[in-house]
Design a protein around this motif. Structure first.
Motif, PDB file in Angstrom:
ATOM      1  N   THR A 136      64.266  13.149  20.577  1.00  0.00           N
ATOM      2  CA  THR A 136      62.772  13.265  20.529  1.00  0.00           C
ATOM      3  C   THR A 136      62.551  14.540  20.398  1.00  0.00           C
ATOM      4  O   THR A 136      63.490  15.458  20.319  1.00  0.00           O
ATOM      5  CB  THR A 136      62.251  12.597  21.753  1.00  0.00           C
ATOM      6  OG1 THR A 136      60.758  12.382  21.610  1.00  0.00           O
ATOM      7  CG2 THR A 136      62.598  13.278  22.974  1.00  0.00           C
ATOM      8  N   SER A 185      59.727   7.454  20.637  1.00  0.00           N
ATOM      9  CA  SER A 185      58.410   8.163  20.309  1.00  0.00           C
ATOM     10  C   SER A 185      58.931   9.767  20.389  1.00  0.00           C
ATOM     11  O   SER A 185      59.937  10.147  20.816  1.00  0.00           O
ATOM     12  CB  SER A 185      57.556   7.984  21.405  1.00  0.00           C
ATOM     13  OG  SER A 185      57.210   6.492  21.758  1.00  0.00           O
ATOM     14  N   THR A 203      51.207  11.231  19.376  1.00  0.00           N
ATOM     15  CA  THR A 203      52.478  10.298  19.612  1.00  0.00           C
ATOM     16  C   THR A 203      52.908   9.673  18.277  1.00  0.00           C
ATOM     17  O   THR A 203      52.004   9.127  17.382  1.00  0.00           O
ATOM     18  CB  THR A 203      52.340   9.351  20.785  1.00  0.00           C
ATOM     19  OG1 THR A 203      51.931   9.941  21.688  1.00  0.00           O
ATOM     20  CG2 THR A 203      53.734   8.666  21.002  1.00  0.00           C
ATOM     21  N   TYR A 204      54.189   9.798  17.805  1.00  0.00           N
ATOM     22  CA  TYR A 204      54.550   9.172  16.792  1.00  0.00           C
ATOM     23  C   TYR A 204      55.741   8.298  17.111  1.00  0.00           C
ATOM     24  O   TYR A 204      56.801   8.634  17.672  1.00  0.00           O
ATOM     25  CB  TYR A 204      55.266  10.221  15.756  1.00  0.00           C
ATOM     26  CG  TYR A 204      54.179  11.262  15.364  1.00  0.00           C
ATOM     27  CD1 TYR A 204      53.396  11.277  14.420  1.00  0.00           C
ATOM     28  CD2 TYR A 204      54.383  12.629  15.999  1.00  0.00           C
ATOM     29  CE1 TYR A 204      52.518  12.371  14.284  1.00  0.00           C
ATOM     30  CE2 TYR A 204      53.762  13.506  15.944  1.00  0.00           C
ATOM     31  CZ  TYR A 204      52.529  13.547  14.913  1.00  0.00           C
ATOM     32  OH  TYR A 204      51.690  14.493  14.739  1.00  0.00           O
ATOM     33  N   SER A 205      55.458   7.124  16.973  1.00  0.00           N
ATOM     34  CA  SER A 205      56.217   6.242  17.827  1.00  0.00           C
ATOM     35  C   SER A 205      56.454   4.674  17.095  1.00  0.00           C
ATOM     36  O   SER A 205      55.500   4.342  16.232  1.00  0.00           O
ATOM     37  CB  SER A 205      55.373   5.767  19.113  1.00  0.00           C
ATOM     38  OG  SER A 205      56.196   4.855  20.083  1.00  0.00           O
TER      39      SER A 205
END
Length: 323
Positions: free
Chosen positions: A156, A174, A237-239
């Protein structure tokens, strides 16, 4: 290889074709500013403290922790593997921009500035500023100021400013940034949390319901406001956690991802070597960091292809899951 049981020099230390049985630690105030130069084919069994640690040639292994007051630097002309088995830290910088040498950091890295090319990190990276190119980080890439990733695999990431370039693969669902994620050139981001890494490692066929998820940076972004006392921070957040429908249909235990990554990242602390089963040849393949690194770098280069996760599903199957 010449064996050195104790190292105690007032001036700088130069090692070439040496086996150091002990540690290289200062015993007097004068030795605090001592530099260590490794010219190749050297094994140091203990810890190392140096004002500056420079490695000009490969085939080097340091089995103890490493700390430098100024910097740890790998020369651009170095060749051969360089392995650090314990934590590596510096008050200033850790730098290796040499694409012809493979660096193995089998624990965490902590420094003000980290600039690495072609490095495998079994732990995490903690820095103020980190620039990583063609690197594998099984843990997290964390920066307090800026983070730049180019053609990397990382568990991450978390930093106020994040720039990505080329293909970036995440091992965990994430990743986070404060400012909007910046892309340089053609940049893509993939998530491997549902990929069948266990089968890729053993050479077996990937499970049909597994695969990589290509992430749309715009639509996958989720903004959250974190509040503490009188402070507020906007976190992006990139999830792929929202894809619970697909995730629920995959038996993640069969993927062996968690087992594989944990065994590789904790290799120095484990009392035994763990293995995965090769179904084709009915044999056990040991999980060792170097072999895990080879697999990850093959994914980066495209030599090893992770199949895309199929987006189709059966309504009847979903109903049966929740009935």
């Amino acid at each position: 290889m010449k064996e050195l049981k104790e190292v105690n020099f007032d001036n700088d230390i130069i090692l070439n074709d040496n086996l150091v049985k002990g540690a290289i630690l200062p015993k007097t105030v004068a030795e605090l500013d001592r530099n260590v130069l490794i010219q190749g084919n050297t094994v140091i069994e203990g810890a190392v403290y140096a004002h500056k640690l420079e490695i000009t040639q490969g085939d080097v292994e340091i089995r103890g922790a490493v700390y430098t007051k100024l910097e740890l630097h790998v020369d651009s002309s170095a060749r051969g593997p360089i392995t650090f088995r314990k934590a590596v830290a510096s008050s200033d910088s850790i730098a290796s921009l040499n694409s012809n040498v493979r660096l193995y950091f089998l624990s965490d890295i902590n420094a003000k500035s980290v600039k690495l090319t072609n490095a495998f990190v079994a732990g995490s990276i903690f820095a103020d500023e980190a620039i990583l190119e063609n690197c594998v980080v099984l843990g997290g890439s964390f920066a307090t100021k800026r983070l730049h990733l180019k053609n990397c695999i990382t568990g991450t990431f978390n930093a106020p400013q994040v720039a990505i370039q080329g293909d970036i693969h995440l091992l965990l669902p994430s990743a986070f940034s404060v400012e909007e994620l910046r892309t340089i050139g053609e940049a893509r981001m993939f998530n491997l949390s549902l990929a069948d890494l266990g089968s890729l490692y053993t050479g077996n066929e990937q499970l049909p319901e597994s695969g990589a998820i290509e992430m749309d940076i715009q639509t996958e972004e989720l903004k959250s406001v974190l509040t503490s006392d009188d402070n507020q921070v906007l976190m992006r957040t990139y999830s792929v956690v929202g894809k619970v429908l697909a995730a629920d249909l995959v038996d993640t235990d069969k993927l062996n991802n968690h087992f594989l990554l944990t065994a590789a990242s904790l290799g120095n602390q484990l009392l035994q070597t763990y293995s995965l089963h090769d179904e084709k040849n009915n044999t056990l393949i040991d999980i060792v960091p170097q072999k895990v690194a080879d697999m990850m770098f093959d994914i980066i280069s495209g030599k090893l292809v992770v199949q895309p996760l199929c987006g189709s599903f059966s309504i009847d199957e979903i109903i049966s899951r929740f009935s």
